[in-house]
Design a protein around this motif. Structure first.
Motif, PDB file in Angstrom:
ATOM      1  N   LYS A   1       0.828  -1.211   0.000  1.00  0.00           N
ATOM      2  CA  LYS A   1       0.000   0.000   0.000  1.00  0.00           C
ATOM      3  C   LYS A   1       0.860   1.257   0.000  1.00  0.00           C
ATOM      4  O   LYS A   1       0.632   2.193  -0.755  1.00  0.00           O
ATOM      5  CB  LYS A   1      -0.942  -0.019   1.209  1.00  0.00           C
ATOM      6  CG  LYS A   1      -1.988  -1.132   1.156  1.00  0.00           C
ATOM      7  CD  LYS A   1      -2.896  -1.089   2.367  1.00  0.00           C
ATOM      8  CE  LYS A   1      -3.938  -2.209   2.299  1.00  0.00           C
ATOM      9  NZ  LYS A   1      -4.812  -2.217   3.489  1.00  0.00           N
ATOM     10  N   SER A   2       1.845   1.277   0.864  1.00  0.00           N
ATOM     11  CA  SER A   2       2.709   2.447   0.973  1.00  0.00           C
ATOM     12  C   SER A   2       4.112   1.978   1.323  1.00  0.00           C
ATOM     13  O   SER A   2       4.287   1.128   2.191  1.00  0.00           O
ATOM     14  CB  SER A   2       2.190   3.408   2.056  1.00  0.00           C
ATOM     15  OG  SER A   2       3.058   4.518   2.202  1.00  0.00           O
TER      16      SER A   2
ATOM     17  N   GLU B   1       8.359   3.246   1.802  1.00  0.00           N
ATOM     18  CA  GLU B   1       9.397   4.271   1.868  1.00  0.00           C
ATOM     19  C   GLU B   1      10.739   3.615   1.578  1.00  0.00           C
ATOM     20  O   GLU B   1      11.118   2.646   2.228  1.00  0.00           O
ATOM     21  CB  GLU B   1       9.421   4.920   3.255  1.00  0.00           C
ATOM     22  CG  GLU B   1      10.371   6.100   3.351  1.00  0.00           C
ATOM     23  CD  GLU B   1      10.261   6.825   4.686  1.00  0.00           C
ATOM     24  OE1 GLU B   1      10.832   7.924   4.809  1.00  0.00           O
ATOM     25  OE2 GLU B   1       9.622   6.286   5.613  1.00  0.00           O
TER      26      GLU B   1
ATOM     27  N   GLN C   1      11.265   2.885  -7.405  1.00  0.00           N
ATOM     28  CA  GLN C   1      10.035   3.655  -7.253  1.00  0.00           C
ATOM     29  C   GLN C   1       9.213   3.612  -8.544  1.00  0.00           C
ATOM     30  O   GLN C   1       8.008   3.326  -8.524  1.00  0.00           O
ATOM     31  CB  GLN C   1      10.388   5.103  -6.895  1.00  0.00           C
ATOM     32  CG  GLN C   1       9.193   6.022  -6.713  1.00  0.00           C
ATOM     33  CD  GLN C   1       9.632   7.458  -6.454  1.00  0.00           C
ATOM     34  OE1 GLN C   1      10.575   7.963  -7.072  1.00  0.00           O
ATOM     35  NE2 GLN C   1       8.966   8.126  -5.526  1.00  0.00           N
TER      36      GLN C   1
ATOM     37  N   GLN D   1       5.698   1.090  -9.158  1.00  0.00           N
ATOM     38  CA  GLN D   1       4.421   1.740  -9.443  1.00  0.00           C
ATOM     39  C   GLN D   1       3.929   1.394 -10.844  1.00  0.00           C
ATOM     40  O   GLN D   1       2.735   1.162 -11.041  1.00  0.00           O
ATOM     41  CB  GLN D   1       4.563   3.256  -9.258  1.00  0.00           C
ATOM     42  CG  GLN D   1       4.760   3.639  -7.788  1.00  0.00           C
ATOM     43  CD  GLN D   1       4.892   5.145  -7.571  1.00  0.00           C
ATOM     44  OE1 GLN D   1       5.531   5.845  -8.350  1.00  0.00           O
ATOM     45  NE2 GLN D   1       4.303   5.652  -6.503  1.00  0.00           N
TER      46      GLN D   1
ATOM     47  N   ALA E   1       2.937  -1.448  -5.992  1.00  0.00           N
ATOM     48  CA  ALA E   1       2.866  -0.566  -4.825  1.00  0.00           C
ATOM     49  C   ALA E   1       2.008   0.642  -5.175  1.00  0.00           C
ATOM     50  O   ALA E   1       2.148   1.217  -6.255  1.00  0.00           O
ATOM     51  CB  ALA E   1       4.257  -0.124  -4.395  1.00  0.00           C
ATOM     52  N   ALA E   2       1.115   0.988  -4.265  1.00  0.00           N
ATOM     53  CA  ALA E   2       0.223   2.115  -4.512  1.00  0.00           C
ATOM     54  C   ALA E   2       0.961   3.444  -4.384  1.00  0.00           C
ATOM     55  O   ALA E   2       0.718   4.389  -5.128  1.00  0.00           O
ATOM     56  CB  ALA E   2      -0.956   2.060  -3.545  1.00  0.00           C
ATOM     57  N   SER E   3       1.888   3.511  -3.427  1.00  0.00           N
ATOM     58  CA  SER E   3       2.617   4.756  -3.175  1.00  0.00           C
ATOM     59  C   SER E   3       4.046   4.415  -2.753  1.00  0.00           C
ATOM     60  O   SER E   3       4.247   3.573  -1.872  1.00  0.00           O
ATOM     61  CB  SER E   3       1.934   5.565  -2.067  1.00  0.00           C
ATOM     62  OG  SER E   3       2.712   6.682  -1.686  1.00  0.00           O
ATOM     63  N   VAL E   4       5.029   5.047  -3.396  1.00  0.00           N
ATOM     64  CA  VAL E   4       6.435   4.830  -3.057  1.00  0.00           C
ATOM     65  C   VAL E   4       7.125   6.180  -2.937  1.00  0.00           C
ATOM     66  O   VAL E   4       7.074   6.997  -3.861  1.00  0.00           O
ATOM     67  CB  VAL E   4       7.158   3.981  -4.117  1.00  0.00           C
ATOM     68  CG1 VAL E   4       8.599   3.701  -3.683  1.00  0.00           C
ATOM     69  CG2 VAL E   4       6.418   2.667  -4.369  1.00  0.00           C
ATOM     70  N   GLN E   5       7.780   6.399  -1.809  1.00  0.00           N
ATOM     71  CA  GLN E   5       8.530   7.633  -1.572  1.00  0.00           C
ATOM     72  C   GLN E   5       9.994   7.300  -1.349  1.00  0.00           C
ATOM     73  O   GLN E   5      10.328   6.260  -0.775  1.00  0.00           O
ATOM     74  CB  GLN E   5       7.972   8.379  -0.354  1.00  0.00           C
ATOM     75  CG  GLN E   5       6.511   8.765  -0.466  1.00  0.00           C
ATOM     76  CD  GLN E   5       6.239   9.738  -1.604  1.00  0.00           C
ATOM     77  OE1 GLN E   5       7.040  10.636  -1.861  1.00  0.00           O
ATOM     78  NE2 GLN E   5       5.118   9.555  -2.299  1.00  0.00           N
TER      79      GLN E   5
ATOM     80  N   ASP F   1       6.709  -1.233   6.020  1.00  0.00           N
ATOM     81  CA  ASP F   1       6.531  -0.320   4.885  1.00  0.00           C
ATOM     82  C   ASP F   1       7.798   0.471   4.571  1.00  0.00           C
ATOM     83  O   ASP F   1       7.738   1.588   4.055  1.00  0.00           O
ATOM     84  CB  ASP F   1       5.379   0.648   5.168  1.00  0.00           C
ATOM     85  CG  ASP F   1       5.617   1.504   6.414  1.00  0.00           C
ATOM     86  OD1 ASP F   1       6.611   1.263   7.139  1.00  0.00           O
ATOM     87  OD2 ASP F   1       4.809   2.425   6.656  1.00  0.00           O
TER      88      ASP F   1
END
Length: 326
Positions: A33-34, A36, A55, A59, A64-68, A93
């Motif tokens: 989901k998220s 880092e 990243q 995606q 992965a829904a969100s990658v930072q 995460d």
């Protein structure tokens, strides 16, 4: 048989076929989901490039829904490692991008936190190193560089990553191979690839060392002259002579891998390892590998854990030989 019964039979057969196909197919795995990604260096270097390539690939592949991406520089990656251990403990995460340079920094800095304190996810890629000088440098060849080094070791400043990084090790190995005491090399450390490149192209150091994939644009943009590459033999389609073919018996390979926080739950670790395994097989990742000229060194978690122990022992021996560890 009536028309209705034939339709019913067709439906039953279709349902049965679907059930068999579904049972035979591997599970898709849960989407992250998220996430880092921690690159323990400034932007621009190999760890940062790996994190940002992941990243994009994660995606694009819908894994992965969100990658930072977060950069935490300092002490060859050990600052980021320490913060990762303390702030991400038991979390599912977060992933730290690690590698041989971090292994070396742990040894030379005598870091109380080591790779044994975090959880292996996968080994990803490998990369050869190149030696290069600014286009306007008076050094035209590797022979010019080695003549200067042998005449006055301190007059050659080597620009690269942190102390005990793969860049530093390559400089020491070259010096040792040509009969110069590695302890006499004048190595200028930088905390990220962008910072190092600025110093090298600005003429603040004599020669730069870095990953081929990291600096490959230098071979075509005319800003620098590449003197050698650390591969065992010339890479296909890459017109850069190796150190060995120029009389320097040195070949060296860097690696990068992924680590999860300490205490991560088995279920969370499985989600991460599955996502990485599927990312490695994705078209987006394969395209990045080809573009960056990275070598596929993928190992799943169990094999990677064994490799880390072997690499630690090897690095301790190399750094001791070069006077960088006691």
């Amino acid at each position: 048989m009536t028309a209705i019964s034939r339709r019913m039979l067709a439906g039953l057969l279709g349902a049965a076929a679907f059930a068999l196909t579904s049972a035979a197919a591997p599970p898709a795995g849960a989407q992250v989901k998220s996430l880092e990604l921690i690159a323990p260096a400034n932007p621009g270097g190999g760890w940062d490039q790996t994190a940002r390539a992941m990243q994009t690939a994660l995606q694009q592949a819908g894994l992965a829904a969100s990658v930072q991406v977060q950069n935490i520089a300092g002490a060859g990656g050990t600052v980021g490692l320490a913060q990762f251990v303390t702030s991400k403990k038991r979390r599912g995460d977060a992933i730290l991008v690690a590698g041989q340079t971090l292994q070396g920094a742990i040894i030379t800095h005598k870091s109380p936190v080591t790779l044994n304190d975090i959880t292996p996810v996968a080994r990803l890629v490998g990369e050869y190193e190149i030696l290069f000088v600014p286009a306007n440098s008076p050094i035209k060849s590797l022979g010019d560089l080695l003549a200067k080094l042998k005449s006055d070791p301190g007059s050659v400043s080597w620009g690269g990553g942190s102390i005990a990084s793969t860049d530093h090790i390559v400089a020491g190995l070259i010096a040792k191979a040509v009969g110069v005491d590695p302890a006499r090399i004048n190595y200028i450390a930088h905390s990220g690839g962008g910072e190092a490149l600025g110093a090298i192209l600005g003429g603040h150091v004599t020669v730069g060392i870095g990953g081929y994939g990291e600096y490959q644009s230098l071979t075509t943009d005319g800003k620098a002259r590449v003197l050698a590459i650390t591969s065992e033999q010339r890479l296909p389609g890459v017109d850069i002579p190796t150190l060995r073919e120029q009389g320097v018996d040195v070949a060296f390979f860097n690696w990068r891998g992924l680590m999860a926080p300490p205490g991560i739950r088995d279920a969370d670790l499985k989600v991460l390892t599955d996502a990485v395994a599927r990312m490695v097989a994705s078209p987006a990742w394969k395209e990045t590998m080809a573009k960056r000229k990275w070598t596929d060194l993928y190992q799943p978690a169990g094999e990677f854990a064994a490799f880390i122990k072997e690499d630690r022992a090897k690095m301790e021996g190399v750094l001791t030989d070069l006077g960088l560890a006691k």
